[in-house]
Design a protein around this motif. Structure first.
Motif, PDB file in Angstrom:
ATOM      1  N   PRO A  29       0.830  -1.206   0.000  1.00 49.19           N
ATOM      2  CA  PRO A  29       0.000   0.000   0.000  1.00 49.19           C
ATOM      3  C   PRO A  29       0.868   1.260   0.000  1.00 49.19           C
ATOM      4  CG  PRO A  29       0.029  -0.971   2.184  1.00 49.19           C
ATOM      5  CD  PRO A  29       0.777  -1.910   1.266  1.00 49.19           C
ATOM      6  N   TYR A  30       0.304   2.316  -0.503  1.00 49.13           N
ATOM      7  CA  TYR A  30       0.921   3.645  -0.465  1.00 49.13           C
ATOM      8  C   TYR A  30       2.185   3.770  -1.318  1.00 49.13           C
ATOM      9  CZ  TYR A  30      -1.738   2.979   3.840  1.00 49.13           C
ATOM     10  OH  TYR A  30      -2.684   2.618   4.755  1.00 49.13           O
ATOM     11  N   SER A  31       2.404   2.856  -2.246  1.00 50.38           N
ATOM     12  CA  SER A  31       3.604   2.938  -3.071  1.00 50.38           C
ATOM     13  C   SER A  31       3.572   4.137  -4.016  1.00 50.38           C
ATOM     14  CB  SER A  31       3.784   1.652  -3.879  1.00 50.38           C
ATOM     15  OG  SER A  31       2.672   1.432  -4.718  1.00 50.38           O
ATOM     16  N   ASP A  32       2.402   4.746  -4.152  1.00 49.68           N
ATOM     17  CA  ASP A  32       2.260   5.881  -5.062  1.00 49.68           C
ATOM     18  C   ASP A  32       2.413   7.243  -4.383  1.00 49.68           C
ATOM     19  OD1 ASP A  32      -0.079   5.412  -3.630  1.00 49.68           O
ATOM     20  OD2 ASP A  32      -1.370   6.189  -5.212  1.00 49.68           O
ATOM     21  N   ILE A  33       2.728   7.248  -3.069  1.00 53.75           N
ATOM     22  CA  ILE A  33       2.913   8.519  -2.371  1.00 53.75           C
ATOM     23  C   ILE A  33       4.289   8.564  -1.717  1.00 53.75           C
ATOM     24  CG2 ILE A  33       0.433   8.824  -1.959  1.00 53.75           C
ATOM     25  CD1 ILE A  33       0.910   8.001   0.945  1.00 53.75           C
ATOM     26  N   SER A  34       4.727   9.754  -1.368  1.00 54.41           N
ATOM     27  CA  SER A  34       6.048   9.917  -0.753  1.00 54.41           C
ATOM     28  C   SER A  34       6.038   9.373   0.673  1.00 54.41           C
ATOM     29  CB  SER A  34       6.452  11.393  -0.729  1.00 54.41           C
ATOM     30  OG  SER A  34       5.646  12.106   0.197  1.00 54.41           O
ATOM     31  N   ASP A  35       7.228   9.043   1.156  1.00 55.98           N
ATOM     32  CA  ASP A  35       7.360   8.555   2.532  1.00 55.98           C
ATOM     33  C   ASP A  35       6.846   9.580   3.526  1.00 55.98           C
ATOM     34  OD1 ASP A  35       8.453   6.216   1.569  1.00 55.98           O
ATOM     35  OD2 ASP A  35      10.534   6.794   1.986  1.00 55.98           O
ATOM     36  N   LYS A  37       4.458  11.817   3.156  1.00 55.10           N
ATOM     37  CA  LYS A  37       2.987  11.811   3.141  1.00 55.10           C
ATOM     38  C   LYS A  37       2.443  10.561   3.827  1.00 55.10           C
ATOM     39  CE  LYS A  37       2.022  15.610   0.992  1.00 55.10           C
ATOM     40  NZ  LYS A  37       1.345  16.706   1.676  1.00 55.10           N
ATOM     41  N   GLU A  38       3.134   9.437   3.626  1.00 54.46           N
ATOM     42  CA  GLU A  38       2.703   8.193   4.277  1.00 54.46           C
ATOM     43  C   GLU A  38       2.825   8.318   5.789  1.00 54.46           C
ATOM     44  OE1 GLU A  38       3.747   3.421   4.434  1.00 54.46           O
ATOM     45  OE2 GLU A  38       4.678   4.657   2.890  1.00 54.46           O
ATOM     46  N   ILE A  39       3.943   8.810   6.264  1.00 50.27           N
ATOM     47  CA  ILE A  39       4.149   8.976   7.704  1.00 50.27           C
ATOM     48  C   ILE A  39       3.118   9.934   8.283  1.00 50.27           C
ATOM     49  CG2 ILE A  39       5.746   9.905   9.432  1.00 50.27           C
ATOM     50  CD1 ILE A  39       8.020   8.762   7.606  1.00 50.27           C
ATOM     51  N   GLU A  40       2.894  11.044   7.596  1.00 50.98           N
ATOM     52  CA  GLU A  40       1.910  12.026   8.056  1.00 50.98           C
ATOM     53  C   GLU A  40       0.518  11.399   8.142  1.00 50.98           C
ATOM     54  OE1 GLU A  40      -0.202  16.108   6.439  1.00 50.98           O
ATOM     55  OE2 GLU A  40       1.784  15.601   5.679  1.00 50.98           O
ATOM     56  N   GLY A  41       0.133  10.639   7.130  1.00 48.11           N
ATOM     57  CA  GLY A  41      -1.176   9.999   7.115  1.00 48.11           C
ATOM     58  C   GLY A  41      -1.341   8.965   8.209  1.00 48.11           C
ATOM     59  N   VAL A  42      -0.285   8.224   8.490  1.00 51.68           N
ATOM     60  CA  VAL A  42      -0.340   7.224   9.558  1.00 51.68           C
ATOM     61  C   VAL A  42      -0.461   7.914  10.919  1.00 51.68           C
ATOM     62  CG1 VAL A  42       0.977   5.428  10.749  1.00 51.68           C
ATOM     63  CG2 VAL A  42       0.853   5.425   8.252  1.00 51.68           C
ATOM     64  N   ILE A  43       0.336   8.951  11.126  1.00 48.42           N
ATOM     65  CA  ILE A  43       0.303   9.676  12.403  1.00 48.42           C
ATOM     66  C   ILE A  43      -1.064  10.314  12.630  1.00 48.42           C
ATOM     67  CG2 ILE A  43       1.209  11.695  13.621  1.00 48.42           C
ATOM     68  CD1 ILE A  43       3.971  10.952  12.424  1.00 48.42           C
ATOM     69  N   LYS A  44      -1.631  10.896  11.598  1.00 48.26           N
ATOM     70  CA  LYS A  44      -2.927  11.568  11.718  1.00 48.26           C
ATOM     71  C   LYS A  44      -4.107  10.609  11.622  1.00 48.26           C
ATOM     72  CE  LYS A  44      -1.472  16.066  10.005  1.00 48.26           C
ATOM     73  NZ  LYS A  44      -1.672  17.095   8.964  1.00 48.26           N
TER      74      LYS A  44
END
Length: 96
Positions: A29-35, A37-44
């Motif tokens: 999952p999330y291979s189409d977004i930057s690391d 953005k992925e970290i931010e999305g997981v944290i939020k």
């Protein structure tokens, strides 16, 4: 100083939903977004992988329930196991 995080099995259920997605979809999952953005999305707690339209509805519902934004709405592991058994039985039943 030790940072203490509030952790219970509802976090594990959310991650299990992601594992189900990986098994069903067969990719990361999330291979189409930057690391970042992925970290931010997981944290939020706002990041969810997209589910393909051809995914069976019962699987889609189970995954979405597992990663519900409200942890109270996430199923217990016993409920997940029951649902998985039901899906397995319904897939192996002979049809008339």
């Amino acid at each position: 100083m030790v940072l203490m995080l509030d952790h219970d099995n509802k976090v594990d259920v959310s991650h299990y939903g992601i594992v189900l997605w990986e098994l069903l979809i067969g990719t990361t999952p999330y291979s189409d977004i930057s690391d970042d953005k992925e970290i931010e999305g997981v944290i939020k707690n706002t990041l969810r992988p997209s589910i393909p339209n051809d995914c069976p509805s019962k699987w889609k519902l189970l995954m979405e329930n597992c990663w519900s934004a409200d942890p109270v709405e996430r199923p217990l592991f016993t409920e997940i196991a029951w649902e998985l058994r039901e899906m397995l039985v319904s897939e192996t039943r002979p049809t008339d």
